[in-house]
Write a protein that holds these residues in place. Structure first.
Motif, PDB file in Angstrom:
ATOM      1  N   LEU A   1      -8.829   8.133  -8.952  1.00 52.73           N
ATOM      2  CA  LEU A   1      -8.182   7.971  -7.651  1.00 52.73           C
ATOM      3  C   LEU A   1      -9.093   8.521  -6.565  1.00 52.73           C
ATOM      4  O   LEU A   1      -8.931   9.658  -6.127  1.00 52.73           O
ATOM      5  N   PRO A   2     -10.095   7.750  -6.133  1.00 51.01           N
ATOM      6  CA  PRO A   2     -11.004   8.234  -5.088  1.00 51.01           C
ATOM      7  C   PRO A   2     -10.230   8.632  -3.833  1.00 51.01           C
ATOM      8  O   PRO A   2      -9.293   7.935  -3.423  1.00 51.01           O
ATOM      9  N   PRO A   3     -10.587   9.757  -3.227  1.00 51.01           N
ATOM     10  CA  PRO A   3      -9.788  10.277  -2.099  1.00 51.01           C
ATOM     11  C   PRO A   3      -9.661   9.321  -0.926  1.00 51.01           C
ATOM     12  O   PRO A   3      -8.627   9.265  -0.284  1.00 51.01           O
ATOM     13  N   LYS A   4     -10.705   8.544  -0.631  1.00 52.26           N
ATOM     14  CA  LYS A   4     -10.684   7.703   0.565  1.00 52.26           C
ATOM     15  C   LYS A   4     -10.334   6.254   0.254  1.00 52.26           C
ATOM     16  O   LYS A   4     -10.403   5.405   1.136  1.00 52.26           O
ATOM     17  N   ALA A   5      -9.969   5.938  -0.967  1.00 52.46           N
ATOM     18  CA  ALA A   5      -9.657   4.560  -1.338  1.00 52.46           C
ATOM     19  C   ALA A   5      -8.193   4.233  -1.029  1.00 52.46           C
ATOM     20  O   ALA A   5      -7.343   5.108  -0.912  1.00 52.46           O
ATOM     21  N   GLU A   6      -7.927   2.947  -0.904  1.00 54.49           N
ATOM     22  CA  GLU A   6      -6.567   2.473  -0.676  1.00 54.49           C
ATOM     23  C   GLU A   6      -5.928   2.117  -2.016  1.00 54.49           C
ATOM     24  O   GLU A   6      -6.548   1.475  -2.858  1.00 54.49           O
ATOM     25  N   PHE A   7      -4.662   2.535  -2.197  1.00 57.54           N
ATOM     26  CA  PHE A   7      -3.945   2.278  -3.445  1.00 57.54           C
ATOM     27  C   PHE A   7      -2.730   1.408  -3.157  1.00 57.54           C
ATOM     28  O   PHE A   7      -2.154   1.448  -2.062  1.00 57.54           O
ATOM     29  N   THR A   8      -2.374   0.621  -4.152  1.00 54.34           N
ATOM     30  CA  THR A   8      -1.198  -0.237  -4.044  1.00 54.34           C
ATOM     31  C   THR A   8      -0.235   0.088  -5.180  1.00 54.34           C
ATOM     32  O   THR A   8      -0.628   0.575  -6.237  1.00 54.34           O
ATOM     33  N   VAL A   9       1.032  -0.194  -4.948  1.00 52.90           N
ATOM     34  CA  VAL A   9       2.056  -0.055  -5.982  1.00 52.90           C
ATOM     35  C   VAL A   9       2.767  -1.395  -6.094  1.00 52.90           C
ATOM     36  O   VAL A   9       3.176  -1.989  -5.093  1.00 52.90           O
ATOM     37  N   SER A  10       2.850  -1.899  -7.325  1.00 47.23           N
ATOM     38  CA  SER A  10       3.523  -3.168  -7.599  1.00 47.23           C
ATOM     39  C   SER A  10       4.825  -2.871  -8.324  1.00 47.23           C
ATOM     40  O   SER A  10       4.835  -2.096  -9.288  1.00 47.23           O
ATOM     41  N   LYS A  11       5.892  -3.490  -7.865  1.00 51.80           N
ATOM     42  CA  LYS A  11       7.206  -3.277  -8.465  1.00 51.80           C
ATOM     43  C   LYS A  11       7.518  -4.435  -9.399  1.00 51.80           C
ATOM     44  O   LYS A  11       7.529  -5.595  -8.994  1.00 51.80           O
TER      45      LYS A  11
ATOM     46  N   VAL B   1       3.571  -0.097 -11.033  1.00 54.41           N
ATOM     47  CA  VAL B   1       2.179  -0.159 -11.467  1.00 54.41           C
ATOM     48  C   VAL B   1       1.306   0.233 -10.285  1.00 54.41           C
ATOM     49  O   VAL B   1       1.387  -0.371  -9.211  1.00 54.41           O
ATOM     50  N   TYR B   2       0.454   1.269 -10.486  1.00 54.72           N
ATOM     51  CA  TYR B   2      -0.428   1.754  -9.435  1.00 54.72           C
ATOM     52  C   TYR B   2      -1.860   1.329  -9.737  1.00 54.72           C
ATOM     53  O   TYR B   2      -2.283   1.318 -10.898  1.00 54.72           O
ATOM     54  N   GLY B   3      -2.610   1.015  -8.678  1.00 56.50           N
ATOM     55  CA  GLY B   3      -4.000   0.641  -8.852  1.00 56.50           C
ATOM     56  C   GLY B   3      -4.739   0.654  -7.535  1.00 56.50           C
ATOM     57  O   GLY B   3      -4.134   0.711  -6.458  1.00 56.50           O
ATOM     58  N   LEU B   4      -6.078   0.614  -7.618  1.00 53.41           N
ATOM     59  CA  LEU B   4      -6.890   0.492  -6.419  1.00 53.41           C
ATOM     60  C   LEU B   4      -6.698  -0.894  -5.824  1.00 53.41           C
ATOM     61  O   LEU B   4      -6.556  -1.879  -6.548  1.00 53.41           O
ATOM     62  N   GLU B   5      -6.706  -0.979  -4.521  1.00 54.38           N
ATOM     63  CA  GLU B   5      -6.477  -2.254  -3.852  1.00 54.38           C
ATOM     64  C   GLU B   5      -7.576  -3.240  -4.223  1.00 54.38           C
ATOM     65  O   GLU B   5      -8.762  -2.949  -4.090  1.00 54.38           O
ATOM     66  N   GLY B   6      -7.180  -4.404  -4.718  1.00 55.35           N
ATOM     67  CA  GLY B   6      -8.125  -5.424  -5.115  1.00 55.35           C
ATOM     68  C   GLY B   6      -8.828  -5.138  -6.426  1.00 55.35           C
ATOM     69  O   GLY B   6      -9.796  -5.830  -6.770  1.00 55.35           O
ATOM     70  N   ASP B   7      -8.363  -4.129  -7.174  1.00 54.54           N
ATOM     71  CA  ASP B   7      -9.017  -3.752  -8.426  1.00 54.54           C
ATOM     72  C   ASP B   7      -7.992  -3.758  -9.552  1.00 54.54           C
ATOM     73  O   ASP B   7      -6.868  -4.217  -9.383  1.00 54.54           O
TER      74      ASP B   7
ATOM     75  N   ARG C   1       0.846  -1.194   0.000  1.00 57.72           N
ATOM     76  CA  ARG C   1       0.000   0.000   0.000  1.00 57.72           C
ATOM     77  C   ARG C   1       0.882   1.245   0.000  1.00 57.72           C
ATOM     78  O   ARG C   1       2.000   1.227   0.530  1.00 57.72           O
ATOM     79  N   ILE C   2       0.363   2.308  -0.596  1.00 61.42           N
ATOM     80  CA  ILE C   2       1.117   3.563  -0.586  1.00 61.42           C
ATOM     81  C   ILE C   2       0.538   4.463   0.506  1.00 61.42           C
ATOM     82  O   ILE C   2      -0.657   4.414   0.808  1.00 61.42           O
ATOM     83  N   SER C   3       1.384   5.275   1.068  1.00 68.24           N
ATOM     84  CA  SER C   3       0.983   6.152   2.173  1.00 68.24           C
ATOM     85  C   SER C   3       0.163   7.330   1.654  1.00 68.24           C
ATOM     86  O   SER C   3       0.044   7.558   0.444  1.00 68.24           O
ATOM     87  N   GLY C   4      -0.379   8.093   2.592  1.00 67.67           N
ATOM     88  CA  GLY C   4      -1.156   9.267   2.212  1.00 67.67           C
ATOM     89  C   GLY C   4      -0.327  10.297   1.474  1.00 67.67           C
ATOM     90  O   GLY C   4      -0.796  10.929   0.519  1.00 67.67           O
ATOM     91  N   ALA C   5       0.925  10.481   1.891  1.00 67.08           N
ATOM     92  CA  ALA C   5       1.798  11.445   1.215  1.00 67.08           C
ATOM     93  C   ALA C   5       2.095  10.999  -0.217  1.00 67.08           C
ATOM     94  O   ALA C   5       2.088  11.809  -1.148  1.00 67.08           O
ATOM     95  N   ASP C   6       2.365   9.708  -0.392  1.00 66.89           N
ATOM     96  CA  ASP C   6       2.633   9.202  -1.739  1.00 66.89           C
ATOM     97  C   ASP C   6       1.377   9.279  -2.603  1.00 66.89           C
ATOM     98  O   ASP C   6       1.466   9.473  -3.822  1.00 66.89           O
ATOM     99  N   ARG C   7       0.203   9.104  -1.983  1.00 67.42           N
ATOM    100  CA  ARG C   7      -1.049   9.213  -2.745  1.00 67.42           C
ATOM    101  C   ARG C   7      -1.240  10.634  -3.260  1.00 67.42           C
ATOM    102  O   ARG C   7      -1.644  10.847  -4.406  1.00 67.42           O
TER     103      ARG C   7
END
Length: 607
Positions: A42-52, A59-65, A13-19
């Motif tokens: 990028l919904p403001p309250k959603a959780e985002f992940t970054v895959s290396k 690669v950035y995306g919504l968690e589980g999406d 997951r990416i932090s709020g600052a990275d978001r």
């Protein structure tokens, strides 16, 4: 870039600052995008992940999406949207339009885009510089099929006679990045497995308007194509300023004339083949209605899961209903008695098969829930060899026969905060509800109490009961309670006030547990110098036998495995000799059907 399968090195997951940094980067990278478009992606309250990925690709995306953006250099300088992001906000990038759907075979086959395959607009060649990000469109289909960077500028392209490579493709429909999500989908029925054509819904609307005007369809084909040839010739002649303008014009005109003859012949053949099919296999309106119902029931049984709800009607149609039709048979909603997709879904809701809700913002009907206790649903027996979207018949049959299929459903129990809402609507307080069912209940209360704001239909007025249910005890001291809430926020806020539970089903085993489902943890660490071991824990929640899994991994990786009971906890830990963290995760996904979002990977061997 994503032609071959590449293993994900890590995902977190990416932090709020990275978001916030990601939002700023996207706003700078795509200046035409609005704040509303960024909130859509990028919904403001959603959780985002970054895959290396290898080669520093992020690669950035919504968690589980699905994945939404990818960074080719890992520094934010070369960030691109995926086709999933462009299907949501097509205005992110300018786009080149292909000369026909057949050209898309080469693009989604991994080839770069060449200038002879592009149809340029009537106002001339668009201005572009080398290294710019552009999308690729098929004529008649608004959803982009690929993303790439320009290889040259427009001035140099004209000097070269519009020959050579125009776009270096970075990502395209059906590549490994498109398949990286758990449930890859297509935006409309024009997206086939190896080619993309125009959207059938748009084409049928266009043909209907042409029939009202009483024009000859074949005449329109010849006229339009010749006009396109003249416009292309004029564009090249007027844009070129060098001494070889006349030669460029004649070459382009000659290529376009040959292309026109081929396309006209192709359209005539396609038209005759369609007419021949209709003659050989005529279907009445009643037959089409019956086939629609059969395909819907099959889709509800086979591919539509509770975790996917609510689902847009267009997604249900293109990704579930159409792939459920028998092989070799076309299905057109406009040839049925319903004429429109929304009317058909509302008709099925009226007889109790499903529950639907109209999204007034997008003007689309969404599938909210499925009545799996309906007699017609229970009596329907899906065919095992029906054609499934994105899967071969052999893979589909193997999946249906597998005893290890897993179904994870997030459910919620009414809490003291929301009990008055359930009591006012008159539903059972002891029952567990899915997210879509809970959202439907709060909207029933809104309709019952007539809380929709008269001057703005997208806002809901908060009365005392609804305000307490949503915000009592959650507001900071000194803050005033809101008096209104947007429709799109009320469902999520209401669900967050309920007690989370989850239901796990594997074969004949079913368990309902309180709280959110804890993921399986896979950990790799070093022991005795440079040796690596991989540990797995949390298997019991998914009905995975630790002893059986240890035996499978021992045979699969030809290594030593062991199983130990966790101290002070319920459950067991499987230990595998070697750094096989990615292989173990893949084994759990492929053989046990565990969704990727329920697998956490920690590699402590990397510095």
């Amino acid at each position: 870039m994503f032609k071959k399968t590449a293993e994900v090195k890590s995902q977190q997951r990416i932090s709020g600052a990275d978001r916030k940094k990601l939002r700023r980067t996207i706003r700078e990278r795509f200046p035409n995008v609005s704040d509303a478009d960024i909130d859509t992606l990028l919904p403001p309250k959603a959780e985002f992940t970054v895959s290396k990925y290898p080669n520093r690709i992020l690669v950035y995306g919504l968690e589980g999406d699905c994945p939404l953006f990818f960074d080719s250099d890992g520094r934010g300088n070369k960030i691109f949207p995926t086709v999933y992001a462009l299907w949501k906000v097509p205005e992110l990038l300018p786009a080149f339009v292909l000369k026909g759907g057949e050209v898309s075979r080469f693009v989604i086959g991994g080839a770069d885009l060449m200038f002879p395959g592009i149809r340029f607009p009537a106002d001339g060649l668009p201005l572009f510089s080398a290294g710019e990000a552009w999308a690729v469109l098929v004529p008649g289909n608004p959803a982009p099929i690929a993303v790439g960077t320009t290889t040259t500028c427009s001035t140099e392209a004209l000097k070269a006679g519009l020959r050579g490579k125009a776009l270096r493709i970075c990502h395209y429909y059906r590549d490994t990045l498109w398949e990286a999500t758990e449930n890859p989908y297509v935006p409309n029925a024009g997206f086939l497995e190896d080619v993309v054509f125009e959207d059938p819904t748009l084409v049928s609307t266009y043909e209907a308007s042409e029939s009202h005007e009483g024009e000859d369809p074949m005449k329109n084909v010849n006229t339009n194509d010749n006009e396109g040839a003249v416009e292309d010739s004029v564009d090249v002649a007027t844009s070129s300023s060098c001494d070889q303008a006349s030669k460029i014009q004649s070459d382009v005109a000659h290529e376009d004339s040959e292309l026109i003859e081929d396309m006209v012949e192709l359209k005539v053949i396609e038209k005759l083949s369609e007419e021949l099919k209709e003659v050989q296999h005529p279907m009445s309106v009643e037959d089409i209605d019956a086939l629609l119902d059969k395909c819907l029931l099959h889709a509800l049984h086979a591919t539509v899961k509770e975790k996917d709800l609510p689902m847009p009607g267009s997604t249900l149609w293109s990704s579930h209903v159409l792939p459920s039709r028998p092989s070799g048979i076309s299905l057109d909603i406009k040839k049925s008695s319903y004429k429109k997709l929304s009317k058909w879904l509302q008709a099925k809701a009226s007889i109790g098969w499903i529950s639907v809700k109209e999204d007034k913002h997008k003007k689309e009907v969404n599938l909210v829930s499925i009545n799996r206790n309906h007699p017609e649903y229970i009596s329907f027996k899906p065919e095992k060899k029906a054609r499934m979207a994105g899967k071969s018949a052999g893979a589909a049959s193997n999946e249906e026969q597998s005893p290890r299929l897993l179904d994870v459903t997030e459910i919620y129990k009414p809490s003291v905060h929301v009990n008055p809402i359930f009591a006012a609507v008159g539903v059972n307080l002891d029952k567990l509800y899915t997210a879509s069912e809970a959202s439907e209940i709060v909207f029933q209360y809104v309709e019952k109490e007539k809380l929709i704001k008269a001057t703005n239909k997208s806002l809901v007025i908060l009365d005392a009961i609804l305000c307490d249910a949503l915000f009592k005890g959650a507001m900071k001291r000194g803050c005033t309670y809101p008096t209104e809430i947007h429709k799109k926020d009320i469902g999520a806020t209401f669900i967050n006030r309920m007690q989370p539970h989850h239901r796990i089903t594997r074969g004949n085993d079913t368990a309902v547990r309180k709280g959110t489902l804890k993921p399986i943890q896979i950990l790799t660490e070093r022991r005795q110098g440079n040796k690596k071991v991989t540990k797995l824990s949390g298997l019991e929640s998914f009905f995975v036998d630790a002893e059986v899994l240890a035996s499978e991994l021992q045979k699969k990786f030809a290594c030593s495995t062991s199983m130990t009971e966790l101290p002070g906890k319920k459950g067991f830990e499987v230990l595998v000799q070697g750094g096989v963290i990615d292989d173990v995760a893949r084994h759990l996904v492929e053989h046990y059907g565990i969704p990727k979002r329920f697998i956490e990977v920690y590699d402590k061997t990397k510095k």
